[in-house]
Design a protein around this motif. Structure first.
Motif, PDB file in Angstrom:
ATOM      1  N   ASN A 127       0.845  -1.184   0.000  1.00  0.00           N
ATOM      2  CA  ASN A 127       0.000   0.000   0.000  1.00  0.00           C
ATOM      3  C   ASN A 127       0.887   1.244   0.000  1.00  0.00           C
ATOM      4  OD1 ASN A 127       0.973  -0.192   2.585  1.00  0.00           O
ATOM      5  ND2 ASN A 127      -0.939   0.427   3.575  1.00  0.00           N
ATOM      6  N   SER A 178      -3.503  -2.215  -5.660  1.00  0.00           N
ATOM      7  CA  SER A 178      -4.375  -1.431  -4.778  1.00  0.00           C
ATOM      8  C   SER A 178      -4.680  -0.099  -5.450  1.00  0.00           C
ATOM      9  CB  SER A 178      -3.715  -1.200  -3.422  1.00  0.00           C
ATOM     10  OG  SER A 178      -2.503  -0.476  -3.576  1.00  0.00           O
ATOM     11  N   ASP A 203      -5.956   5.398  -3.520  1.00  0.00           N
ATOM     12  CA  ASP A 203      -6.177   5.890  -2.156  1.00  0.00           C
ATOM     13  C   ASP A 203      -6.202   4.769  -1.133  1.00  0.00           C
ATOM     14  OD1 ASP A 203      -8.439   4.692  -3.022  1.00  0.00           O
ATOM     15  OD2 ASP A 203      -9.813   6.312  -2.471  1.00  0.00           O
ATOM     16  N   ASP A 204      -5.766   3.554  -1.516  1.00  0.00           N
ATOM     17  CA  ASP A 204      -5.689   2.395  -0.618  1.00  0.00           C
ATOM     18  C   ASP A 204      -7.048   1.989  -0.060  1.00  0.00           C
ATOM     19  OD1 ASP A 204      -3.077   1.871  -0.944  1.00  0.00           O
ATOM     20  OD2 ASP A 204      -2.389   2.836   0.894  1.00  0.00           O
ATOM     21  N   ARG A 205      -8.093   2.273  -0.791  1.00  0.00           N
ATOM     22  CA  ARG A 205      -9.421   1.849  -0.335  1.00  0.00           C
ATOM     23  C   ARG A 205      -9.842   0.531  -0.972  1.00  0.00           C
ATOM     24  NH1 ARG A 205     -13.606   6.882   0.453  1.00  0.00           N
ATOM     25  NH2 ARG A 205     -12.352   8.102   1.912  1.00  0.00           N
ATOM     26  N   ASN A 247     -12.741  -4.292  -0.660  1.00  0.00           N
ATOM     27  CA  ASN A 247     -12.704  -3.061   0.113  1.00  0.00           C
ATOM     28  C   ASN A 247     -11.736  -3.277   1.276  1.00  0.00           C
ATOM     29  OD1 ASN A 247     -13.186  -0.664   1.384  1.00  0.00           O
ATOM     30  ND2 ASN A 247     -15.177  -1.307   2.220  1.00  0.00           N
ATOM     31  N   ILE A 248     -10.677  -2.470   1.338  1.00  0.00           N
ATOM     32  CA  ILE A 248      -9.693  -2.595   2.405  1.00  0.00           C
ATOM     33  C   ILE A 248     -10.241  -1.938   3.660  1.00  0.00           C
ATOM     34  CG2 ILE A 248      -7.306  -2.096   3.074  1.00  0.00           C
ATOM     35  CD1 ILE A 248      -6.599  -1.990   0.122  1.00  0.00           C
ATOM     36  N   PHE A 249     -10.036  -2.617   4.782  1.00  0.00           N
ATOM     37  CA  PHE A 249     -10.574  -2.140   6.069  1.00  0.00           C
ATOM     38  C   PHE A 249     -10.087  -0.723   6.349  1.00  0.00           C
ATOM     39  CE2 PHE A 249     -10.278  -1.567  10.648  1.00  0.00           C
ATOM     40  CZ  PHE A 249     -11.582  -1.883  11.025  1.00  0.00           C
ATOM     41  N   SER A 250     -11.040   0.139   6.641  1.00  0.00           N
ATOM     42  CA  SER A 250     -10.698   1.528   6.901  1.00  0.00           C
ATOM     43  C   SER A 250     -11.718   2.105   7.862  1.00  0.00           C
ATOM     44  CB  SER A 250     -10.671   2.335   5.602  1.00  0.00           C
ATOM     45  OG  SER A 250     -10.444   3.699   5.869  1.00  0.00           O
ATOM     46  N   GLU A 251     -11.301   3.136   8.570  1.00  0.00           N
ATOM     47  CA  GLU A 251     -12.214   3.816   9.483  1.00  0.00           C
ATOM     48  C   GLU A 251     -13.203   4.692   8.742  1.00  0.00           C
ATOM     49  OE1 GLU A 251      -9.856   5.960  12.212  1.00  0.00           O
ATOM     50  OE2 GLU A 251      -8.957   4.185  13.156  1.00  0.00           O
ATOM     51  N   PHE A 252     -12.876   5.026   7.509  1.00  0.00           N
ATOM     52  CA  PHE A 252     -13.741   5.907   6.732  1.00  0.00           C
ATOM     53  C   PHE A 252     -14.710   5.059   5.928  1.00  0.00           C
ATOM     54  CE2 PHE A 252      -9.642   8.002   7.260  1.00  0.00           C
ATOM     55  CZ  PHE A 252     -10.035   9.196   7.869  1.00  0.00           C
TER      56      PHE A 252
END
Length: 1851
Positions: free
Chosen positions: A812, A863, A866-868, A883-888
């Motif tokens: 990433n 990827s 934006d690494d999402r 979908n990569i784990f993200s807080e957003f």
């Protein structure tokens, strides 16, 4: 609710030990973090020592090792321990528990999906979330997987994508995912016939088949242990209660499941090679078929002496070549129709090929394998890999048979559909859309199609619903600016996707497959709109992506897409496939790598100008430029064969003349090389050393503890005991593993930079399992790469990658997550620390299987910017977006932005693409240029030499001329000039030899072209009957052309068998049969004998009678008696009805009508002129007006024949006109020649202009185009050479069309004059008729005399006249020909109008044929039913007539027998006389009943006794009267003649009694026959009524179907041209705009209707007169009828009085006597009784077997338990003996002080006891080992008597 698996976990482990053992091993591997896979050797040795030496419990020692070591071996030991625990549960208890589980599975039971579904693996204590990656969308499709497209309903399709099952909504295109349970892939899927369930057959170690319920998607049933590795195919039977599955490699197991009970019914090995498919026969569920590699096998479920078995019969190909069979179909009669690899269909019967089916002219049914065959609505559908769907007639295939030795039968398809070019259809599924015939097709070239197979005039074109890559995805790249990604594959396409909105945007096709792809960085293209792609032919293309909506919109533009791709630049740097592309970190240089072992560099800013290339020691697999953190920009080059290179940035020369450079090779570049040398064996050796050191330390610690313990307990004795134990424990260590270097270097898979000069690399093969950290050695140009051997500086162990290496790696943005694509299709994510180039934190990871585990190797992973998102592409054709784990949180409406088009992009010329795979690469083109330059110089040298030779030759020619001018005696001979005569002879010989060689070389080419010419003629010229001929007028522009006629169509040649055998109408049958239809009889030869089994015969069995059989026989006997009683009653009724029938025969029926009246009525109905509209709902189609496809084809054939005949006649007329023109032209040529001769004698002032000779146009003689000679061919060759010279500058372009046009031009130019030799000869002959020109001119001129002047004057006048006459004659010929042409042209215009009308009619007829063919099948079924019912009715009517006739004959015979009996009594009465006192005695003797043995016993004596006891209805009325009188007399003896009685009369009475008995027996037999005939008559009468009812219903159904067919025919549009005066439908004097309500009617029919009005008026007046006369006649008949009615009443009153006087009241005798029994019902009752008895017996037998097996199971359980208890006792005894032995050894010096002999005896006894104990321990070990196995039972070792005598007290 408790699941079935949870009922008995121990039993489950014991039964499925293989699968659970492997699963536990897999789980232990996943949980372990050990750097290597440790073995269990040390623990096994330690346990052996424990058993031998008896130092203590091995369980305790091993548990200590577990606590101390905690390594991988402890997990393995846990597995070992867990496998021994289930053995404590008895096997019978397990089976009983399983039976209980089976009984407890209910219809409403479901499993929990979350417990079954595979989940990601996360290392312990890593804090990595399970939802690190979440599947968002799948863009791929495994289109080459068999049966990978199924339908659940109209809008939901399912297919397999790696470890996911995808539910695709065809309307909304939404996807739902279902994970596999094994995590090792899904083998195949299937759908229940009712669409309520679907199966998911997994892959892995002993995989399961999970049946899900739809639409809830809950797991319903799980089928276990059906195969070893994976399933190849599953199929439900027609009713859906059975499931067949076949496994893949290696076992190929065929299993039949009762899936609702989760139990296998049958299981066997299908074949030894790959099996593709297994299916049930829809018409016979006991038959199955499997097919596969080189075989087809036919299976049948059969009952054998061992039970239900699967019996397979392998299909034998015989003379046919063995082939793989993909598609097949079971026919209803048991035959099988299969495909083949070459495209023909094979019809199998009895395990052999009955016939091979092909198309006409031996063409194959499909051009390639047939992948699927189906039977749908009576038609056979074949799906081929050539992209065609063909429909065949089922009846033709079903009745096909061999007609010659070839074994081939030619048939033609009914319809066919070509889906598209480059389509490979794999399978089709029917869509359940009402009213439509839509199918969903799986295209192996990467598409899902929607096909319409209705084949009507409104059939839709094939629609491509979804398009995918076909095969492995080679590369994927994501946009650096937005959510766009690009993919490429070997299917020659590049595709663009918007993975945020889950939408495919655009695609572009090429001639070669793509192998590498990179998105151009923003430093090169700021808008991020360019993609660079490498292809397998070495070409690199730069593509530009843009949004076409931003372009200028032109008028008429089609639908605008969301994105489009345009070729921007193309170049070819390599000769093999491009494997890697990489942009330098500043975007200045592009590097391309290839399998041709080169890396090419390009200067990006100067439009990718070539810089040069370097050679590599192996094929390049990856290129990577150093990141920004490195001080210098270097290129990391990885080669497949173990070489890693580092190249510096190449030097870019600003000014350089490319023409001076011979090659692009860069030779002065300083390249660092690292040649990887295997170190895995060294690593394993070091790990083994560390392991042994740990084990040694552990043992030392245990010894120290034991020594301290013994010393504390026993003091010095304990120390001695410990030393002795150490001596016994000493053993030799195993040697360390040797250093191993694989002969073939392990392939390099991927790698990346870590620090300047250092890199990490992943390898496959032997060296997999680790990540190696390497460092480049210093650059040494003098060293050889091949001799260099380098080792890595550090390694990192990768868990579970021994056979599953990392294929590709990406990071990433902040380098904290390393995404790895594995070989088995899994995704692994390592969580790293920031700024960790040494990967010290490479421990915790997230692992999940996504792609197919067998062939789904991840080829590329990337990827988003934006690494999402994370995108993976696999070799299984699947593309997954995560979908990569993200807080957003992500927005749902997220969508990628397509770059806007550049200004002027639409006007830029598209660069010329390189489509030829043999095109020169950049380097080869430069070398070719240099080679051409050298060849040009050599050519100039050759030209100079030729000039010199030419000068010498001219000089030699001059010498020869000078020699010829000399006198002959001074001339040299020609041979004197030869330097050497042999040289010329050798030249001639070589020339002849070369000519011969050229002829031989061109022989094949000559034959090839001749065959090609012949094929062209056969294809294009031979089918033509006549070509188009255009005849031009001479003076005007008028012309007439002939019709281009082909051979007659198939409709005019071939006539289908029309349905002339259809049943005639009832009116026709009435006319044919007449009123006496009931008296019709069939021929004697056509009589049908029906064999029927009586109820008694069915009840007989050749075995001793049982109670059940006696019950059945009693029921049968009772039924028989009732039947006989009814038959006798019917016989009497028939006798009474005979007279009535004879009477009624003479009486006309109530519905009797005069045949003349019927004929008149029929004529009136037919010809009364009632023209009902065919659109009327009550319109009834007359029999003669009913049409079908055969009649319509005959009509179409007749139309084609008429059209063809008219056109041929017109062509003959035009051809005659053409011949006339040729003759006219030839005659005009002769006349012009004669006119020229005449004008040569006249003065020029008297000349008349000579008419122009007409020309024959080339299109008037088209046959001249195919005539040529040698001169024509030479001219064609010269023109072809000239055209080649003109096109020589364009080397890569090929000309087309020029030579053919030149050939035609030359041939037409040569024949343009068309003045043949005949015309010239004719003109020469014609010139002889002209006036002779005086030859006086040859002499000297003299003054003419007056006579001569007069003669000349006369000749001049004559010549002037002849001149005018010839000119007029020419004009007459021209005018006459033009008049003939205009007349014929007028006729042809009329014929053209008729032909147009016939064409319109042809179209209408063809539409009607298509419509009738759709109706034909159902119509044939209805017509056949009507015909069969009509035949059945006629047959039954004939049978009734025969029965009535036979009954009449039997009644006559009965009457005769009764008369004989009366005559016998009368004769005997006359012989006795009137006053004989013995009359009563003799009459009693005559009438006495005597039981006699019949000559032919039918039913036995018991039957006769019961018959004699029946009621008096069976006897004649005379016998019944006599019996009443007999009852009053006393018993008398008839064996002795009384005294005084006449002996002769007594003997006569005895004789007549015998005759009477014979007559009575015959009378009884005849009555029985009459009763049977009456019963048969009643049965037939009932059947006739039923058949008549069915026939009427069938005729009504047929009539309704005919009406429906007529309505559909009425819907077809028919073109009828009308003139205005023909339209009489006007509104207010004007023609309305809407003519839909009008009727087209012929004038003839209208006049006929008007005439019919007058005829009907006249007939009406005549009928009124007749009506008046017949009314008077009717009144008279009514009066006569009244008188007859009175007479009948009187007779009825007389009969009533007689009946009252005889019976006392009025009785309906027929109602009492015709009571019968229902034979069918009684027979069914008997069958039911038998079946119940047989079932009860069978149930009793099986209950006994079950009880026996339970008893055996209980005994085995008891025996097993007893053995376990015995083993426990022996272990306890062993422990006691060991402790006593230790005590004896410690106290042997102090306990005994006796004499020495006692010591010796005691020592011997102890020694003997130890030996016995050792033997006993070894025996116990063997017994324990056997008991651990399933079913292992042995007897305990036999103890010796001495051992029993020894007591512990003696010791």
């Amino acid at each position: 609710m408790k699941e079935p698996d949870d009922q008995d976990t121990d039993g489950e482990k014991s039964v499925t030990s293989k699968s659970d053992g492997k699963k536990s091993l897999r789980s232990s591997k996943s949980e372990s973090r050990s750097p290597v896979q440790e073995d269990n050797t040390f623990l096994e040795d330690d346990t052996d020592e424990t058993f031998n030496e008896g130092e203590g419990s091995y369980l305790e020692e091993d548990s200590d090792e577990e606590r101390l070591e905690g390594s991988l071996s402890s997990f393995q030991y846990d597995d070992l321990q867990s496998t021994t625990v289930p053995q404590q549960t008895p096997a019978p208890a397990v089976e009983e528990a399983e039976e209980e589980v089976k009984k407890k599975i209910s219809e409403s039971f479901f499993y929990d999906y979350m417990e079954l579904a595979s989940m990601p693996f996360v290392t312990l204590d890593s804090n990595i979330p399970l939802d690190l990656l979440t599947l968002v969308h799948s863009f791929g499709y495994d289109c080459r997987k068999r049966a990978n497209l199924q339908l659940l309903d109209d809008s939901i399709a399912i297919y397999i994508a790696g470890n996911q099952l995808i539910f695709l909504n065809l309307k909304t295109k939404e996807q739902i995912y279902l994970r596999s349970s094994s995590g090792e892939g899904i083998g195949v899927i299937g759908v229940h016939p009712h669409k309520t369930y679907f199966t998911v057959a997994e892959k892995g170690s002993f995989p399961d088949i999970i049946i899900y319920e739809y639409p809830s998607l809950r797991p319903y049933r799980i089928l276990r242990d059906g195969t070893e590795k994976g399933y190849a195919y599953v199929d439900f039977n027609y009713s859906g209660n059975l499931l067949a599955s076949v496994g893949s490699n290696p076992d190929y197991t065929l299993t039949i499941w009762n899936w609702k009970e989760e139990q296998p019914i049958l299981r066997t090995k299908a074949f030894s090679q790959e099996v593709f498919k297994v299916t049930f026969n829809p018409d016979n569920e006991e038959q199955l078929t499997t097919s596969g590699s080189g075989h087809i096998k036919f299976w049948e479920m059969a009952f054998t002496f061992t039970g239900l078995k699967l019996q397979g019969s392998l299909g034998r190909f015989g003379k046919t070549i063995t082939t793989d069979i993909e598609g097949y179909m079971e026919l209803p009669d048991g035959k099988v129709l299969s495909g083949s690899e070459w495209g023909n269909m094979l019809l199998w019967e009895g395990g052999l090929i009955k016939v091979e089916l092909c198309r006409g002219t031996s063409k194959s049914c499909h051009n390639g394998p047939i992948n699927q065959i189906m039977l749908y609505e009576g038609e056979v559908i074949t799906v081929g890999s050539d992209g065609y769907v063909r429909i065949w007639d089922f009846e033709t295939i079903d009745t096909a048979d061999v007609i010659d030795e070839t074994g081939l039968l030619e048939i033609e398809p009914i319809n066919e559909l070509q889906v598209d070019k480059n389509v490979n259809l794999f399978s089709m599924i029917k869509m359940n859309e009402t009213g439509n015939n839509f199918w969903l097709a799986q295209d192996a070239n990467g598409a899902i199609w929607k096909l319409d197979l209705s084949f009507s005039n409104i059939t839709q074109d094939p629609e491509c619903l979804f398009s995918f890559h076909s095969g492995a995805i080679e590369a994927v790249a994501v946009s650096p600016l937005t959510y766009l990604m690009a993919t490429t594959a070997l299917d020659c396409s590049v595709r663009i996707y918007d993975f945020a909105s889950k939408t495919p945007l655009a695609q572009m096709k090429f001639k070669q497959g793509g192998t590498a792809l990179v998105w151009v960085p923003r430093m090169v293209n700021f808008t991020g709109a360019q993609i660079i792609v490498g292809f397998e032919d070495g070409v690199v293309r730069i593509l530009e992506l843009y949004d076409p909506k931003g372009l200028t919109i032109f008028a008429g533009r089609k639908k605008i897409l969301d994105a489009d791709i345009q070729l921007k630049q193309v170049f070819k740097p390599h000769t093999a496939c491009v494997t890697a592309l990489a942009y330098e970190r500043d975007g200045e240089i592009l590097a391309t790598g290839s399998k041709d072992q080169t890396v090419f560099f390009f200067e990006v800013e100067r439009d990718y100008k070539p810089i040069g290339y370097i050679n590599t020691p192996g094929p390049v697999c990856q290129l990577m430029w150093s990141p920004m953190s490195h001080p210098e920009s270097t290129l990391l080059i990885m080669c497949e064969n173990g070489y890693i290179l580092e190249a510096p940035l190449p030097t870019i020369k600003q000014e350089e003349d490319d023409h001076d450079v011979v090659s692009y090779e860069i030779k002065d570049m300083c390249i660092k090389c690292f040649h990887f040398s295997s170190v895995k064996s060294k690593i394993l050796r070091l790990i083994e050393i560390e392991k042994r050191e740990r084990q040694r330390e552990l043992k030392e610690k245990i010894r120290e503890e034991r020594r301290n313990k013994l010393a504390a307990e026993m003091g010095e004795d304990g120390e001695k005991e410990f030393q002795e134990e150490e001596e016994e424990e000493e053993e030799e260590e195993e040697p360390l593993p040797e250093i191993f270097i694989p002969s073939t270097p392990s392939p390099i898979l991927c790698g990346f930079y870590s620090e300047p000069g250092k890199f990490w690399v992943s390898l496959g093969g032997y060296d997999s399992g680790f990540l190696y950290h390497c460092e480049f050695p210093p650059c040494d140009e003098s060293s050889d790469f091949k001799e260099q051997k380098d080792e890595p500086i550090d390694v990192r162990y990768l868990a579970d990658t021994e056979d599953n290496p990392i294929q590709t790696i990406t990071f990433n943005i902040n380098k904290v997550m390393m995404f790895c694509g594995m070989k088995n299709g899994a995704i692994r994510v390592y969580v790293l620390n920031q700024n960790d180039p040494s990967l010290t934190s490479l421990v915790d990871y997230w692992h999940f299987n996504m792609h197919d585990n067998n062939y789904g190797c991840i080829k590329s992973i990337a990827s988003s910017f934006d690494d999402r998102f994370l995108v993976t592409a696999g070799a299984d054709g699947n593309i997954f977006v995560f979908n990569i784990f993200s807080e957003f949180m992500l927005r749902k409406d997220m969508k990628a932005k397509v770059p806007s088009p550049r200004f002027g992009i639409e006007t830029e010329p598209i660069p010329e693409d390189i489509e030829d795979p043999k095109a020169y690469s950049i380097e080869n083109a430069r070398r070719k240029r240099e080679h051409d330059k050298l060849m040009k110089e050599v050519g100039e040298i050759k030209a100079q030499k030729r000039e010199q030779i030419k000068a010498l030759r001219s000089e030699f020619c001059k010498l020869l001329e000078m020699n010829e001018k000399l006198p002959k005696h001074m001339q040299f001979k020609r041979t004197d000039f030869d330097v050497d005569s042999q040289i010329r002879a050798e030249m001639h010989r070589k020339t002849a030899f070369k000519i011969q060689q050229v002829e031989k070389e061109l022989a094949w080419e000559k034959e090839k072209h001749e065959l090609g010419l012949m094929k062209l003629k056969n294809r294009f010229r031979d089918p033509l009957e006549s070509d188009t001929i255009v005849v031009h007028a001479i003076l005007s522009d008028h012309k007439i052309s002939s019709y281009r006629l082909v051979q007659p169509s198939k409709y005019s040649k071939f006539k289908r068998a029309s349905q002339s055998e259809r049943k005639p109408s009832k009116l026709d049958r009435f006319e044919k049969e007449g009123p006496g239809r009931k008296d019709s009889q069939r021929d004697a030869g056509g009589s049908v004998t029906i064999q029927e089994e009586s109820i008694v015969e069915k009840g007989k069995k050749f075995r001793p009678k049982t109670l059940s059989e006696i019950i059945v026989e009693n029921q049968i006997e009772k039924t028989r008696k009732l039947i006989l009683k009814a038959e006798r009653a019917q016989l009497k009724i028939q006798q009474r009805k005979k007279e009535w029938e004879e009477l009624y025969k003479s009486k006309p029926g109530d519905d009797y009508e005069d045949p003349k009246d019927l004929q008149a009525i029929k004529e009136a109905q037919v010809y009364m002129g009632d023209f009902n509209l065919k659109t009327a709902p009550d319109y009834k189609i007359p029999e003669h007006m009913r049409i079908n496809a055969a009649k319509k084809e005959e009509e179409l054939g007749h139309l084609d024949s008429l059209v063809h005949g008219n056109k041929r006649h017109m062509n003959k007329c035009i051809l005659s006109l053409r011949d006339l023109k040729v003759a006219v032209v030839e005659e005009i040529q002769c006349l012009v020649e004669e006119l020229k001769n005449i004008q040569s004698t006249l003065h020029i002032s008297k000349h008349i202009p000579i008419p122009k000779i007409p020309q024959i146009h080339p299109e008037e003689v088209p046959e001249k185009r195919f005539q040529y000679d040698e001169e024509t061919l030479l001219n064609f060759k010269q023109q072809q050479m000239k055209s080649n010279d003109e096109k020589s500058p364009g080397v890569e372009q090929t000309g087309s069309g020029g030579p053919v046009g030149g050939f035609l031009k030359l041939s037409s130019g040569k024949d343009g004059d068309l003045t043949t030799r005949d015309s010239i000869s004719r003109s020469s002959k014609a010139s002889t008729f002209s006036l002779d020109i005086p030859k006086c001119l040859e002499f000297e001129k003299a003054e003419p005399t007056d006579v001569e002047l007069e003669i000349m004057k006369r000749d001049e006048i004559k010549h002037v006249y002849m001149q005018q006459y010839l000119v007029n004659r020419i004009k007459e010929l021209v005018v006459t020909f033009d008049a003939e042409l205009r007349l014929l042209r007028h006729q042809k215009l009329k014929l053209d109008t008729q032909m147009k009308l016939s064409d319109l009619h042809h179209v209408t007829l063809f539409q009607e044929i298509l419509l009738l063919k759709n109706f034909e099948k159902q119509e044939n079924v209805l017509q056949e039913r009507v015909n069969s019912l009509d035949k059945e009715e006629q047959y039954m009517q004939w049978k009734i007539n025969e029965t009535l006739k036979e009954m009449e004959e039997k009644k006559n015979e009965i009457t005769k027998l009764q008369e004989q009996e009366k005559a016998l009594y009368a004769g005997f009465q006359a012989a006795i006389g009137e006053n004989n006192k013995f009359a009563n005695f003799l009459m009693k003797v005559l009438k006495k009943k005597i039981k006699r043995v019949k000559k032919k016993e039918v039913e036995g004596d018991a039957d006769e006794d019961e018959e004699s006891e029946e009621s008096s209805e069976e006897e004649s009325s005379l016998e019944s009267d006599e019996d009443e009188s007999e009852s009053e007399d006393e018993v008398f003896d008839d064996s002795i003649c009384p005294t005084n009685c006449d002996v002769a009369l007594f003997e006569l009475a005895l004789q007549l009694r015998e005759k009477r008995l014979d007559i009575e027996e015959a009378l009884v037999e005849e009555k029985k026959i009459v009763d049977n005939l009456k019963k048969e008559y009643d049965t037939l009468s009932k059947k006739v009524k039923i058949v008549a009812t069915n026939l009427n219903a069938a005729e009504e159904a047929l009539e309704a179907y005919q009406r429906e067919k007529q309505q559909r025919l009425n819907e077809l549009l028919v073109v009828i041209p009308l003139k205005l005066h023909q339209i009489e439908y006007v509104v207010f004097g004007e023609i309305p705009s809407d003519l839909s309500g009008t009727l087209v009617f012929s004038n003839h029919a209208l006049r006929r209707l008007q005439e019919r009005i007058r005829e009907l008026q006249e007939e009406n007046s005549k009928q009124q007169k007749l009506n008046k006369e017949w009314r008077e006649r009717r009144k008279q008949l009514i009066r006569e009828k009244r008188e007859m009615t009175k007479t009948i009443h009187k007779m009825e009153e007389t009969v009533r009085q007689l009946m009252i006087s005889k019976f006392g009241r009025v009785v309906n005798l027929e109602a009492l006597q015709t009571l019968s029994v229902n034979t069918t019902l009684e027979e069914l009752k008997i069958r039911k009784l038998r079946k119940e008895l047989a079932n009860a017996k069978e149930m009793k037998m099986w209950e006994e077997k079950i009880a026996q097996m339970r008893w055996e199971l209980m005994m085995k359980t008891k025996e097993h338990t007893r053995k376990l208890y015995q083993m426990n006792d022996l272990c306890i005894e062993k422990k006691k003996l060991d402790s006593r032995l230790n005590t004896l050894q410690n106290q042997q010096g102090n306990a005994f002080q006796g004499p020495r002999e006692a010591d010796v005896v005691a020592r011997e006894e102890v020694t003997e006891l130890i030996q016995l104990q050792a033997e006993r321990i070894s025996a116990l070990k063997e017994e324990i080992a056997l008991l651990r196995r399933k079913g292992g039972l042995i007897l305990p070792p036999i103890q010796s008597p001495r051992e029993k005598e020894i007591q512990p007290a003696d010791l």
